[in-house]
Scaffold this motif. Structure first.
Motif, mmCIF file in Angstrom:
data_model
loop_
_atom_site.group_PDB
_atom_site.id
_atom_site.type_symbol
_atom_site.label_atom_id
_atom_site.label_comp_id
_atom_site.label_asym_id
_atom_site.label_seq_id
_atom_site.Cartn_x
_atom_site.Cartn_y
_atom_site.Cartn_z
ATOM 1 N N ARG A 107 28.989 54.593 41.465
ATOM 2 C CA ARG A 107 29.713 54.397 40.215
ATOM 3 C C ARG A 107 30.038 52.929 39.947
ATOM 4 N NH1 ARG A 107 31.086 59.161 38.058
ATOM 5 N NH2 ARG A 107 32.478 58.119 36.589
ATOM 6 N N ASP A 108 29.740 52.053 40.907
ATOM 7 C CA ASP A 108 29.951 50.622 40.729
ATOM 8 C C ASP A 108 28.643 49.858 40.588
ATOM 9 O OD1 ASP A 108 32.860 50.491 40.926
ATOM 10 O OD2 ASP A 108 32.581 51.117 43.007
ATOM 11 N N TYR B 41 25.124 53.073 27.501
ATOM 12 C CA TYR B 41 25.620 53.210 26.122
ATOM 13 C C TYR B 41 27.080 53.632 26.198
ATOM 14 C CZ TYR B 41 26.384 55.790 21.721
ATOM 15 O OH TYR B 41 26.889 56.277 20.539
ATOM 16 N N ASP B 42 27.934 52.918 25.473
ATOM 17 C CA ASP B 42 29.363 53.223 25.452
ATOM 18 C C ASP B 42 29.603 54.366 24.471
ATOM 19 O OD1 ASP B 42 32.106 53.275 25.395
ATOM 20 O OD2 ASP B 42 32.345 51.099 25.300
ATOM 21 N N GLU B 43 29.584 55.573 24.990
ATOM 22 C CA GLU B 43 29.699 56.756 24.135
ATOM 23 C C GLU B 43 31.053 56.828 23.446
ATOM 24 O OE1 GLU B 43 29.104 61.619 24.500
ATOM 25 O OE2 GLU B 43 28.680 60.290 26.201
ATOM 26 N N ALA B 44 32.110 56.424 24.131
ATOM 27 C CA ALA B 44 33.452 56.482 23.536
ATOM 28 C C ALA B 44 33.546 55.592 22.305
ATOM 29 C CB ALA B 44 34.497 56.071 24.567
ATOM 30 N N ARG B 45 32.832 54.482 22.334
ATOM 31 C CA ARG B 45 32.864 53.558 21.202
ATOM 32 C C ARG B 45 31.836 53.931 20.133
ATOM 33 N NH1 ARG B 45 31.005 47.205 21.553
ATOM 34 N NH2 ARG B 45 30.420 47.077 19.347
ATOM 35 N N GLY B 46 30.706 54.461 20.546
ATOM 36 C CA GLY B 46 29.613 54.688 19.609
ATOM 37 C C GLY B 46 29.662 55.988 18.851
ATOM 38 N N GLU B 47 30.354 57.005 19.381
ATOM 39 C CA GLU B 47 30.365 58.330 18.743
ATOM 40 C C GLU B 47 31.624 58.518 17.880
ATOM 41 O OE1 GLU B 47 27.763 60.322 18.942
ATOM 42 O OE2 GLU B 47 26.758 58.910 20.294
ATOM 43 N N TYR C 188 25.039 45.930 30.051
ATOM 44 C CA TYR C 188 25.072 46.069 31.506
ATOM 45 C C TYR C 188 26.517 46.334 31.908
ATOM 46 C CZ TYR C 188 20.317 44.406 32.519
ATOM 47 O OH TYR C 188 18.961 44.276 32.619
ATOM 48 N N THR C 189 26.768 47.459 32.529
ATOM 49 C CA THR C 189 28.119 47.810 32.947
ATOM 50 C C THR C 189 28.033 48.814 34.090
ATOM 51 O OG1 THR C 189 30.272 48.585 32.172
ATOM 52 C CG2 THR C 189 28.321 49.691 31.272
ATOM 53 N N THR C 190 29.144 49.394 34.463
ATOM 54 C CA THR C 190 29.173 50.401 35.520
ATOM 55 C C THR C 190 29.799 51.686 34.989
ATOM 56 O OG1 THR C 190 31.368 49.787 36.360
ATOM 57 C CG2 THR C 190 29.469 48.552 37.209
ATOM 58 N N GLU C 191 29.592 52.771 35.703
ATOM 59 C CA GLU C 191 30.193 54.034 35.298
ATOM 60 C C GLU C 191 31.714 53.948 35.329
ATOM 61 O OE1 GLU C 191 28.681 57.454 34.622
ATOM 62 O OE2 GLU C 191 27.377 55.895 33.830
ATOM 63 N N ASN C 192 32.247 53.280 36.336
ATOM 64 C CA ASN C 192 33.701 53.142 36.413
ATOM 65 C C ASN C 192 34.240 52.334 35.237
ATOM 66 O OD1 ASN C 192 34.346 54.661 38.676
ATOM 67 N ND2 ASN C 192 33.953 52.985 40.096
ATOM 68 N N ALA C 193 33.533 51.252 34.879
ATOM 69 C CA ALA C 193 33.992 50.435 33.758
ATOM 70 C C ALA C 193 33.972 51.218 32.451
ATOM 71 C CB ALA C 193 33.135 49.181 33.646
ATOM 72 N N GLY D 124 36.996 53.202 32.061
ATOM 73 C CA GLY D 124 38.244 52.460 32.095
ATOM 74 C C GLY D 124 38.809 52.273 33.485
ATOM 75 N N LYS D 125 38.008 52.508 34.501
ATOM 76 C CA LYS D 125 38.453 52.343 35.883
ATOM 77 C C LYS D 125 37.977 50.991 36.416
ATOM 78 C CE LYS D 125 37.991 57.325 36.696
ATOM 79 N NZ LYS D 125 37.279 58.371 37.487
ATOM 80 N N PRO D 126 38.641 50.460 37.443
ATOM 81 C CA PRO D 126 38.211 49.166 38.007
ATOM 82 C C PRO D 126 36.870 49.286 38.712
ATOM 83 C CG PRO D 126 39.983 50.128 39.329
ATOM 84 C CD PRO D 126 39.869 50.969 38.089
ATOM 85 N N THR D 127 36.079 48.234 38.574
ATOM 86 C CA THR D 127 34.782 48.165 39.257
ATOM 87 C C THR D 127 34.942 47.425 40.574
ATOM 88 O OG1 THR D 127 33.523 48.202 37.193
ATOM 89 C CG2 THR D 127 32.429 47.264 39.123
ATOM 90 N N HIS D 128 34.407 47.995 41.639
ATOM 91 C CA HIS D 128 34.498 47.398 42.966
ATOM 92 C C HIS D 128 33.164 46.735 43.307
ATOM 93 C CE1 HIS D 128 37.233 50.911 42.806
ATOM 94 N NE2 HIS D 128 38.079 50.081 43.411
#
Length: 479
Positions: free
Chosen positions: A243-244, A250-256, A328-333, A336-340
């Motif tokens: 998850r990191d 694709y940012d589904e929360a923002r795009g949908e 480019y991002t992570t599943e945690n990001a 809204g969770k911190p990326t390790h």
């Protein structure tokens, strides 16, 4: 340890696009739907093209670079010598090659855990040559919509010359690839003269033809099929993601909810009207070299080339929306969770990689450019000389792995007053010499039928070049 993230197979079927959430029967191999890749500009595509051109220039130019009286990189199979700039390696040092391949594997594992399939998108030969073929396709057949229309229209003079020119260039690139590859094993300056005059070795023609055919097929015709169905890396990469891991998402929360809207509608007005940032233009699908829709989630077909990021950013710019809907991002990001970044698996791969690279560098720097083997003459155990001394005969095989001639001094130890009938062996650079050496000992010092003795071979002009081998001295007990 971070939780592993799943990937979904949403490869489009030949009829229409997969509907998210719909249960479908997934076949092992679906009939191919031709992908017309749209050309896009952007930061990541500039980086990718720069990396692609640099790698291709390196591949095509290195066989032409001289190093003394030979190519700088030359794998001389008949001579069993592998030249890499100033270093020369031999089959006896095959363990170094195995070690190097293991290092490359761990490097790929480390990169995959950290940043997903960036190797596939930016440096994999399949991707590099495929993007090169597509680049010429764009130049000759035009943008995506023109290529679709060209394929649908009847054959005429315009279509004939464009298709003929495209395939001629593809074949020329494939031929250059085959000749260059063989040029790493046969000096290319001689090869390019011998090939057209039919004086090259038969195997040279075979391998040039082999790489010509498969480069033309893989980069020109199969393309995404290699990445989706043939490449094993696409299949096992999923178990290395967590998850990191940095992935294209694709940012589904923002795009949908996605959907078309007037360009005059501002970002704030679109949000107030209940629109997400995705305008459903499908540009991210049109630029994808494997034909997937990144909005369906993480998929093993994604090669992380970031073409969809550049396409989406260009749309966001035109609409006046913030960039990064696809990024480019992570599943945690995304959640809204911190990326390790520093996590056990990544640190483990990094530690193993650094240790292996360090040991490999030490082994290469400390390698002795000398091969030395000793074998007792087996036709008789021992002889008695006229002086009454016991004699054993040994066959020495000495290979000079250095780039210069050497004269070696041979010494024996392990019994008092050992004498050699030959104590100097001269071996030219890169050559092998066999020497028969008789070693004698005083019978009075023989206490048992077999004594261990040590033979040491040392270069006269370079004491660091020295090897020792242990063998047995056979004698007769007279007490």
């Amino acid at each position: 340890m971070s939780e592993k993230i799943p990937s979904r197979d949403v490869t489009p079927d030949p009829v229409g696009r997969h509907v998210p959430g719909e249960t479908v029967q997934q076949e092992m191999y679906a009939k191919r739907r031709h992908i017309y890749v749209r050309e896009i500009q952007g930061l990541f595509q500039r980086l990718r093209r720069g990396a692609n051109w640099a790698l291709m220039l390196l591949f095509f130019l290195m066989p032409w670079v001289p190093w003394g009286d030979r190519p700088a990189i030359w794998f001389d199979l008949p001579g069993r010598e592998f030249h890499i700039f100033a270093a020369t390696f031999y089959p006896q040092e095959f363990i170094l090659l195995s070690w190097l391949l293991i290092i490359c594997a761990f490097g790929l594992f480390f990169i995959t855990v950290f940043a997903g399939r960036v190797w596939c998108g930016y440096t994999c030969p399949q991707s590099v040559w495929t993007f090169l073929f597509i680049w010429f396709e764009h130049r000759l057949e035009g943008p995506r919509h023109r290529r679709i229309r060209l394929d649908q229209q009847a054959l005429d003079a315009d279509k004939l010359w464009r298709k003929s020119a495209k395939h001629a260039i593809w074949l020329a690139i494939a031929l250059a690839t085959g000749v260059t590859f063989v040029g790493y094993f046969t000096p290319i300056r001689e090869l390019v003269v011998d090939l057209p005059t039919l004086e090259a070795h038969g195997w040279s023609y075979f391998w040039v033809g082999f790489f010509l055919v498969f480069t033309y097929l893989n980069a020109g015709w199969l393309r995404e099929q290699v990445c989706i169905y043939m490449c094993p890396y696409a299949r096992f990469q999923g178990v290395m993601f967590d998850r990191d891991t940095l992935i294209v998402s694709y940012d589904e929360a923002r795009g949908e909810p996605r959907g078309a809207r007037k360009k005059s509608l501002s970002h704030a007005q679109a949000q107030a009207a209940g629109h997400g940032d995705c305008i459903d233009c499908d540009l991210c699908v049109q630029v994808c070299p494997t034909g997937i829709d990144i909005r369906d989630g993480l998929q093993y077909e994604c090669i992380s080339c970031a073409a969809c990021i550049d396409a989406c950013d260009s749309v966001m710019d035109r609409m006046g929306y913030p960039r990064g809907l696809i990024r480019y991002t992570t599943e945690n990001a995304l959640e809204g969770k911190p990326t390790h970044i520093l996590r056990p698996r990544l640190l483990g791969y990094l530690a193993a990689l650094l240790v292996m690279v360090g040991l490999f560098a030490w082994a290469v720097a400390d390698r002795t450019p000398l091969s030395f083997e000793v074998e007792r003459e087996r036709t008789q155990l021992y002889q008695l000389t006229r002086e009454g001394r016991l004699s054993n005969v040994y066959v020495l095989t000495v290979r000079n792995l250095d780039g210069q001639d050497h004269r070696y001094r041979l010494e024996a130890s392990g019994l008092p007053d050992l004498r050699l009938d030959t104590d100097r062996i001269e071996v030219p650079a890169g050559a092998t010499r066999r020497a028969v050496v008789a070693i004698t000992a005083d019978p009075e010092v023989i206490e048992r039928p077999s004594h261990p003795i040590t033979l040491r071979l040392e270069a006269d002009d370079h004491p660091r070049i020295a090897l020792e081998r242990e063998t047995r001295f056979i004698g007769e007990i007279r007490r």
